[in-house]
Enzyme design. Structure first.
Site, mmCIF file in Angstrom:
data_model
loop_
_atom_site.group_PDB
_atom_site.id
_atom_site.type_symbol
_atom_site.label_atom_id
_atom_site.label_comp_id
_atom_site.label_asym_id
_atom_site.label_seq_id
_atom_site.Cartn_x
_atom_site.Cartn_y
_atom_site.Cartn_z
ATOM 1 N N GLY A 113 0.827 -1.197 0.000
ATOM 2 C CA GLY A 113 0.000 0.000 0.000
ATOM 3 C C GLY A 113 0.858 1.242 0.000
ATOM 4 O O GLY A 113 2.090 1.177 0.093
ATOM 5 N N PRO A 159 2.778 4.729 1.153
ATOM 6 C CA PRO A 159 3.515 5.020 2.390
ATOM 7 C C PRO A 159 2.609 5.670 3.431
ATOM 8 O O PRO A 159 1.733 6.479 3.104
ATOM 9 C CB PRO A 159 4.613 5.997 1.927
ATOM 10 N N GLY A 160 2.819 5.295 4.683
ATOM 11 C CA GLY A 160 2.099 5.920 5.782
ATOM 12 C C GLY A 160 0.762 5.318 6.107
ATOM 13 O O GLY A 160 0.022 5.861 6.941
ATOM 14 N N THR A 161 0.411 4.190 5.493
ATOM 15 C CA THR A 161 -0.906 3.595 5.747
ATOM 16 C C THR A 161 -0.901 2.613 6.910
ATOM 17 O O THR A 161 -1.959 2.091 7.258
ATOM 18 C CB THR A 161 -1.421 2.887 4.483
ATOM 19 N N LYS A 172 1.494 -0.221 7.449
ATOM 20 C CA LYS A 172 1.914 -1.602 7.195
ATOM 21 C C LYS A 172 2.847 -2.104 8.295
ATOM 22 O O LYS A 172 2.664 -3.207 8.826
ATOM 23 C CB LYS A 172 2.606 -1.682 5.834
ATOM 24 N N GLU A 178 -7.591 33.058 -7.361
ATOM 25 C CA GLU A 178 -8.226 32.070 -6.483
ATOM 26 C C GLU A 178 -9.743 32.209 -6.507
ATOM 27 O O GLU A 178 -10.464 31.212 -6.413
ATOM 28 C CB GLU A 178 -7.693 32.231 -5.055
#
EC number: 3.4.24.-
Length: 670
Positions: A204, A206-208, A210, A427
């Site tokens: 998955g 990065p940062g999920t 694992k 914007e």
């Protein structure tokens, strides 16, 4: 450097041993003689001041005992001479009158001390290099332990992470729960012929979470857990990685049931033979040994390999086949409920005000991973402490979300009035274009404060998680992206470079619509080219374009047509809502940032873009006149009504109630 650790290390022992040997040699060879220059020694002999002299043959040294102590050198002196002057020295001693009673005493040198003098420096240098090679290996590994595994055994005394500490990955936890049961009660599964999985791959973005899931398995399973990084296998010496793999699996088998966790397995499990100019021998040998160990497990040996990677596309196919990694568990970014649970986990121990609603915060952070959410709460806590406050409020959380998305606010970047005006209209053009579309997500925040590399930004957030995007939604994204550029054209008639990133994103979306998503009638539902190119340069160079120059020209034409259509739509809605655009720009210049409530008040009278004609992939496939069902369903079976009978319809299914309202189809375009 840690002094205690150095004093206990082998280098300190080697230095200490050398010092002791040197002191011993010095004591053993000490004679009390002071060395003088050669000519000075000869002067002592010829001047009659010498009582006795001893010539040390081989060392070319003469030891003298003076009749009276010299004020500078004392009574015993010695000097060395070169071999050509040996005859002069012997003649001077023979001619001198020595009161000691002997003129010439020849003595052989001490060969043991001579050899020791040569060997001592060699021993010290060899010991230094031995220490350096041992230090390169790190930890407790030494020169003769290259092939030993560097895996860390997670002890029961260390802080344990359990599945209760993991949120937002319910499916992955469910799969890993079964792995834990396999290890605890293997007989229950073997009784029904089930085979214990040999490997589990967690993949998955990065940062999920694992690695956190693997640590939770270690805390839950209660079995030996060996943790190692994929890069720890690869060394500069060929064969070391394969040896470490063997040693790691031998340790695990001896302590079975056990779990081996390899983090970032792509460092050692890359596709073989895909490099430019050949493969990496050491990495491929290590991978081959890993494949053999995984497939050579004894079926009754309860050892499971858990690995994690964020690049499953580059792993070798032999590693991913069933029998090695039997289970491949995807760990994706969490959904709304998952984000809320993750925020609740990381909010423990942090003082929040009563007005903070973590569900609202979860809605503001679609696409955030667990690491991102943890960073949001940590940034909010840091901002609160920086302002000397005691409780984390919504203002700190909003600023933390902005920091994670766009970076810290750049207060040192001061824009002049003209640049502020251009940024406000730019914007405002994005926000107004998004609000005027029928399939666009709501605008939640607009700011002209510089943040990161942007002079300002407009935040468009979905109200719920989305896993697919329709063609109309993509067209709305194109129009929204072109809104800033169009606002500059309408207001100033002189566009700036601030729209470069918007044009890049719009072009990327339009090209994917044509070559990947099949959303162009002229190109058709075909896949053109490679999605992202091969991940390996050698294989990428072997591929050629799989479509003709004529198709490439058609693709370019279709991409340009989509961009031009979005440009025209943005031009239309901004001109229709010019007064609202001016009001929005004025509010931005005054307040610099607007939240969703202020934006909703300004946009309450926005004129929407008319519905686009229904898109047809071909004129031969016209619009269906049957309206779609609504969620959850508007087709109900009247079970109370008896089935109609008669004629050819005898025994037919119950009558289905039709919707009462039929939507009039819009005109279609091919």
């Amino acid at each position: 450097m840690n002094l205690k650790k150095f004093l206990r290390g082998p280098l300190a022992l080697i230095i200490l041993a050398g010092v002791f040997v040197w002191i011993g040699v010095a004591i053993f060879t000490a004679s009390g003689y002071r060395e003088v220059p050669t000519q000075k020694g000869l002067d002592f002999i010829t001047s009659g001041k010498t009582a006795s002299a001893t010539i040390i043959d081989g060392d070319n040294r003469v030891d003298l005992t003076l009749k009276d102590a010299d004020p500078t050198f004392g009574k015993k002196v010695q000097f060395y001479y070169v071999t050509p002057r040996g005859d002069d020295v012997v003649k001077a001693v023979d001619d001198a009158t020595l009161s000691g009673g002997f003129n010439d005493q020849l003595s052989q040198p001490n060969w043991f001390l001579s050899i020791l003098g040569y060997l001592l420096p060699v021993i010290l240098i060899a010991g230094f290099f031995w220490f350096m090679l041992s230090g390169i290996q790190g930890g407790g590994n030494r020169v003769m332990q290259f092939g030993k595994s560097k895996a860390k055994l997670v002890s029961k005394e260390s802080p344990q992470v359990t599945f209760a500490d993991v949120a937002g990955a319910d499916e992955a936890i469910e799969e890993l729960e079964e792995i834990k049961d396999f290890l605890k009660e293997p007989a229950k599964f073997q009784a029904v012929g089930a085979r214990i999985p040999k490997g589990v791959l967690l993949y998955g973005p990065p940062g999920t979470g694992k690695t956190l899931l693997a640590r939770a398995v270690a805390g839950e399973a209660g079995v030996p857990f060996y943790s190692i990084s994929g890069s720890d296998f690869v060394e500069m010496f060929v064969g070391v990685g394969a040896s470490r793999v063997r040693d790691l699996f031998e340790q695990a088998k001896e302590n079975a049931p056990a779990i081996i966790f390899v983090d970032e397995i792509d460092a050692v499990g890359r596709h073989r033979g895909a490099g430019l100019g050949g493969g990496h021998d050491e990495r491929e040998q290590t991978l081959n040994q890993l494949l053999v160990e995984m497939d050579g497990f004894d079926p009754k040996t309860n050892v499971i390999l858990v690995a994690a990677t964020n690049r499953p596309d580059i792993l070798d196919p032999a590693l991913l086949r069933p029998g090695r990694f039997d289970r491949q568990i995807g760990v994706d970014a969490p959904d709304l409920k998952g984000r809320q649970k993750i925020l609740e986990v990381h909010a423990k121990g942090k003082p929040l005000t009563g007005s903070v609603d973590l569900e609202v915060l979860a809605r503001k952070t679609p696409g955030f991973t667990g690491a991102d959410l943890a960073n949001v709460l940590n940034e909010a806590a840091l901002l609160t402490a920086r302002s000397n406050a005691q409780l984390i409020d919504n203002r700190a959380l909003d600023e933390a979300v902005d920091r994670v998305i766009g970076g810290p606010q750049r207060r040192s970047r001061i824009m002049n009035d003209k640049e502020k005006l251009i940024t406000a209209y730019h914007e405002g053009g994005h926000a107004l274009a998004a609000a005027s579309m029928n399939y666009s997500d709501p605008v939640t925040k607009i700011t002209i404060l510089p943040r990161g590399r942007a002079l300002g930004y407009t935040m468009v957030m979905p109200l719920e998680d989305k896993y697919s995007v329709t063609r109309n939604e993509l067209l709305d994204q194109l129009t929204y992206a072109m809104g800033g550029r169009v606002a500059e054209e309408i207001i100033f008639h002189d566009p700036s470079t601030g729209a470069s990133n918007d044009i890049e994103k719009a072009t990327g979306i339009a090209r994917k619509m044509v070559v990947e998503y099949g959303m162009s009638a002229n190109v058709g539902a075909v896949k053109l080219g490679q999605s992202q190119g091969e991940v390996f340069l050698g294989r990428d160079m072997g591929h050629q374009r799989d479509y003709s120059e004529g198709v490439a020209e058609t693709v370019d034409t279709e991409v340009r047509a989509l961009i031009e259509k979005a440009h025209d739509e943005a031009w239309q809605v901004l001109n229709q809502n010019r007064a609202i655009l001016d009001k929005l720009a004025a509010e931005l210049l005054e307040h610099e940032s607007l939240d969703h409530n202020q934006i909703a008040e300004i946009f309450k009278d926005v004129k929407k873009l008319p519905e686009r004609p229904l898109w047809l992939s071909s004129k031969n496939r016209p619009v269906s006149q049957i309206p779609p069902i609504t969620y959850p369903r508007d087709l109900e079976v009247r079970e109370s009504d008896p089935p109609q009978t008669g004629g050819d319809d005898a025994g037919a299914a119950p009558v289905v109630k039709k919707p009462a309202v039929r939507r009039k189809p819009r005109p279609a375009t091919a």
